[in-house]
Design a protein around this motif. Sequence first.
Motif, PDB file in Angstrom:
ATOM      1  N   SER A  80       0.824  -1.206   0.000  1.00 58.93           N
ATOM      2  CA  SER A  80       0.000   0.000   0.000  1.00 58.93           C
ATOM      3  C   SER A  80       0.860   1.258   0.000  1.00 58.93           C
ATOM      4  O   SER A  80       0.626   2.198  -0.769  1.00 58.93           O
ATOM      5  CB  SER A  80      -0.931  -0.007   1.224  1.00 58.93           C
ATOM      6  N   ASN A 271      -4.321   0.858   5.267  1.00 59.67           N
ATOM      7  CA  ASN A 271      -5.183  -0.294   4.974  1.00 59.67           C
ATOM      8  C   ASN A 271      -6.239  -0.378   6.068  1.00 59.67           C
ATOM      9  O   ASN A 271      -6.297   0.477   6.958  1.00 59.67           O
ATOM     10  CB  ASN A 271      -4.378  -1.604   4.875  1.00 59.67           C
ATOM     11  N   TYR A 297      -9.186  -2.653   2.236  1.00 63.75           N
ATOM     12  CA  TYR A 297      -8.606  -1.478   1.578  1.00 63.75           C
ATOM     13  C   TYR A 297      -9.582  -0.329   1.336  1.00 63.75           C
ATOM     14  O   TYR A 297      -9.221   0.654   0.692  1.00 63.75           O
ATOM     15  CB  TYR A 297      -7.949  -1.861   0.252  1.00 63.75           C
TER      16      TYR A 297
END
Length: 467
Positions: A80, A271, A297
């Motif tokens: 991420s 996240n 997410y």
Amino acid sequence: MNRIGFFFLLLLTITTVKAQKNGTSRPNILVIVADDLGYATTGVYTNGKAKLATPNIDAIAKDGATFTEGYVTASVCGPSRSGLLTGRYQQRFGIYANCDTQKGPGVPASEKIMGTYFHEAGYRTAAIGKWHVGVKNEGQHPIDRGFDKYYGFNSAQTDYFNSPILFDGKTKVTKHKYLTFQFTDEAVNFIEEGKNNKKPFFMYLAYNAVHGPNQAPVDYVAKYTAKGFPKNIATQMAMVDALDEGVGRVLKTLKESGLEENTLVYFLSDNGGLPSWWEGSNAPWRGFKREQWEGGYHVQFLMKWPAKIPKGQVRSEMVYSLDILTTSLAAASIEKPKNIILDGTNLLPIFNSKNKNEVHKSLFWAGSHVPRSEGAFKEKMDEEYSKDDAPATWAVRSGKWKLVQMFEFGAVQLFDLEKDPTESKNVAAENKELVAKMSKEFGVWFKGMKEPIIWKKEYFNDLQKVK
């Protein structure tokens, strides 16, 4: 100086002052990233009904915009952050799973990240907090990637009170405050040090809160045990409390330094939250961190820029962490690179419209998946594979539709997120043409993505078969 020259200089000075007052000079940019922050842990995303008050995070929404359809590119930290910092799908350079970036690989040094863009444009730059995208290889360290200041650690987690992996630049730190407080101090000092500097600043402030280990100052925990909460829940609440306080101190410093009006602020989580947190902390989404469900997410995503963004907006556009770099470059009038594909979209134009805009036709995910919340699958996770080298999944979000496949669990599943935001009813059988269309869209997107730097090649090969 003759009269004409004098009046020209006066006019230029007046114009410059007006531009600064109207926020048309280059803005400061502050990207605040929380870690593992559940969707329902703040007042913003619970209509003020969160387990504890978060007035400072809520204030970003009040003074700017709240996105209800905000996403990150992976359901776990390392990938991420790799996408966020580069503004590119991390699959373009081989990141599909988490790794220990102290010892192993991370984002290749050949990838240009946020710090470099803004340093080259004359900004003062700082990276504070959790790095977790690699320092081992030459050119990967934040100081080598355009950041004038680095204070943080390069791993998934560390002790909040006595970190053995904390660095100031490239010098190891032996004593520090509770890390949430320490990172706040570093951010405040960086802003204050530049008060008389004509250069704007870019800061990446990546708190490790509220990632484990679950630790908080005794007096903060006591606030919540005194209200009857069990110690483990009280500790979690104390961590959120300290995070919110830190955000508040940074925002207050901007205001007191006269920088608030022309500072573009982002706030998001890297996240989703964990199943080990209090019940409902990741509501209303199904699943949690590391999963391909929305809970992995679909995150908190806030923006404010008093000079440009009308306050109090609630936006339903589908936006992505990749948009942060593209938007920031546009805000700073920095030209996008011609030889690098940036996957984000400039969000600034949408704030001039009351209507919903199409920012992205589709969003994509591809990488490892650990079934943390699916009953018996949790046992399988522990027995059969490492959580950082887990089997493949992929997903596409297009409009109201989400198509997802977790290879170890079988065929693709399709959900109508408008009618079914909790992904409880698979409607793939009734929409075969749509399934085929979205599968093909994923296959086209994935074509040409790099082989994994880490992660098993067999999992990558599984993704290549999707058509």
